[in-house]
Design an enzyme around this catalytic site. Structure first.
Site, PDB file in Angstrom:
ATOM      1  N   CYS A 134      45.030  48.656  50.032  1.00 45.10           N
ATOM      2  CA  CYS A 134      45.593  47.842  48.946  1.00 45.10           C
ATOM      3  C   CYS A 134      44.963  48.119  47.587  1.00 45.10           C
ATOM      4  O   CYS A 134      45.468  47.630  46.574  1.00 45.10           O
ATOM      5  CB  CYS A 134      45.464  46.357  49.286  1.00 45.10           C
ATOM      6  SG  CYS A 134      46.534  45.840  50.637  1.00 45.10           S
ATOM      7  N   HIS A 261      43.949  39.188  43.625  1.00 51.22           N
ATOM      8  CA  HIS A 261      44.502  39.851  44.804  1.00 51.22           C
ATOM      9  C   HIS A 261      45.296  38.848  45.642  1.00 51.22           C
ATOM     10  O   HIS A 261      46.402  39.132  46.066  1.00 51.22           O
ATOM     11  CB  HIS A 261      43.370  40.479  45.616  1.00 51.22           C
ATOM     12  CG  HIS A 261      43.828  41.415  46.672  1.00 51.22           C
ATOM     13  ND1 HIS A 261      44.689  42.465  46.434  1.00 51.22           N
ATOM     14  CD2 HIS A 261      43.540  41.467  48.004  1.00 51.22           C
ATOM     15  CE1 HIS A 261      44.898  43.126  47.563  1.00 51.22           C
ATOM     16  NE2 HIS A 261      44.234  42.547  48.526  1.00 51.22           N
ATOM     17  N   HIS A 298      52.892  41.547  50.303  1.00 56.64           N
ATOM     18  CA  HIS A 298      51.781  42.498  50.290  1.00 56.64           C
ATOM     19  C   HIS A 298      52.333  43.892  50.077  1.00 56.64           C
ATOM     20  O   HIS A 298      53.016  44.442  50.944  1.00 56.64           O
ATOM     21  CB  HIS A 298      51.017  42.423  51.617  1.00 56.64           C
ATOM     22  CG  HIS A 298      50.139  41.220  51.731  1.00 56.64           C
ATOM     23  ND1 HIS A 298      48.767  41.310  51.812  1.00 56.64           N
ATOM     24  CD2 HIS A 298      50.440  39.899  51.764  1.00 56.64           C
ATOM     25  CE1 HIS A 298      48.253  40.088  51.903  1.00 56.64           C
ATOM     26  NE2 HIS A 298      49.250  39.216  51.873  1.00 56.64           N
TER      27      HIS A 298
END
Length: 370
Positions: A134, A261, A298
């Site tokens: 990520c 995040h 995500h």
């Protein structure tokens, strides 16, 4: 050395960067029924999809964003050295999975995106593909700044892309007690991960290059704590935050907005909250904090650059979107100024963006108005 963002292009479940930011301001949730694989077998029923099927989907999204950012950067590959860097977590794994199930053999050039980008970026000097889960897009951004500072390039496209794969869906389906219905960052009742799909491209140049700019990237702080395969670590995340501040010669109290995040998971949200408190709040900072995964899911390797695109728009428009899906702040977030209920008008000067990947691969960037 500060570098300038001269173009930013984004693709999410909502569409373009403009459409995505407008959806964030409206508090929309882009989740829908799962379109890939068997929901029963995977244990996942929903996702944040780009409604585009067919082979090499991720490569098409990447090519579209890169071509758009390249055109708007007004780069001239005859006179300027142009390099493209792609951060990704999964690459074209979906195409490989399709092949394993009897589909077409994927083009090897598409698996690392060299051929994909050379086809739409005439004269590009090099194409580099890297991974970092990520935080991959954040690592691409950091390397782009290094190349410009060292005089190795005149224009660098920091790109990122990821689509859903059956293997990743199966993994998240195994760690949830029951299927998650939506991502709820920093919420006390969060239930876990749902995947999204996205691509992004940010065109960067040195400050002396003439022409307008969207924002400036002061620094990206990196860390790789490697404490655990998947679990985040407060010390590792805090190290990346401090590295960014140190490289940018800024202090915590100067950070006006954080695009966090915000995974909506049991472990990450408390850890990220603790790091924000330690690095920004305790030294005297009080930033507004937002996060986008409740709206777009995500995005794996694209996560860092979607946050950068949102940061640019916060600086440009003077408004910070609320955290979609956040209703009751988790106990560890007490005292943090999460944006709740609707967008907040602000005049940020310095925005921090965050992306944290598996294995403790962390990237934190600082941007200011150009």
């Amino acid at each position: 050395m500060t570098v300038r963002v001269v173009a930013s292009s984004l693709r999410t479940c909502f569409g373009t960067g403009d459409q995505t930011f407008e959806a964030l301001l409206r508090g929309e949730n882009g989740v829908g029924p799962l379109r890939h694989g068997s929901a029963d077998r995977l244990g996942v029923e929903r996702g944040y999809h780009i409604l585009d099927d067919g082979p090499s989907r991720a490569g098409r999204w990447l090519a579209g964003c890169a071509a758009d950012a390249f055109a708007r950067s007004r780069a001239d590959p005859v006179r300027e050295r142009v390099i493209a860097i792609v951060g990704t977590g999964l690459g074209e794994l979906a195409a490989v999975e399709d092949w394993a199930l009897g589909g077409a053999v994927p083009d090897p050039e598409h698996l690392h995106y060299g051929g994909v980008l050379r086809a739409v970026l005439p004269g590009v000097t090099d194409v580099i593909t890297l991974t970092g889960a990520c935080s991959a897009g954040g690592h691409a951004l950091a390397l782009a700044q290094d190349l410009l500072e060292l005089g190795e390039a005149d224009v660098v496209l920091a790109c990122a892309v990821d689509g859903m794969t059956r293997s990743m869906l199966a993994m998240i389906g195994r760690v949830a007690a029951e299927p998650t219905s939506r991502v709820r960052p920093f919420d006390a009742d969060r239930t876990g991960v749902l995947l999204g799909e996205g691509a992004a491209a940010v065109a960067l140049t040195r400050t002396e290059r003439p022409g307008p700019a969207l924002a400036s990237v002061l620094a990206t702080g990196l860390s790789c704590d490697a404490r655990h395969e998947t679990a985040p670590d407060v010390a590792g995340i805090a190290e990346a935050m401090r590295d960014a501040l140190s490289r940018a010669a800024r202090v915590a109290s100067e950070v006006d907005v954080v695009v966090a995040h915000g995974t909506g998971t049991a472990l990450n949200d408390p850890v990220e909250s603790a790091a924000l408190r330690e690095v920004l709040l305790e030294p005297g900072g009080s930033p507004l904090v937002t996060a986008v995964k409740g709206a777009v899911g995500h995005l794996s390797g694209t996560a860092a650059l979607v946050n950068v695109d949102v940061a640019i728009r916060c600086l440009r428009d003077g408004v910070v979107p609320a955290v979609t899906g956040l209703e009751t702040v988790l106990p560890e977030g007490d005292g943090i100024r999460f944006v709740l209920g609707g967008p907040v008008e602000a005049a940020p000067r310095l925005v921090q963006t965050e992306a944290f990947g598996f294995g403790g691969a962390n990237a934190v960037s600082l941007l200011e108005a150009a």
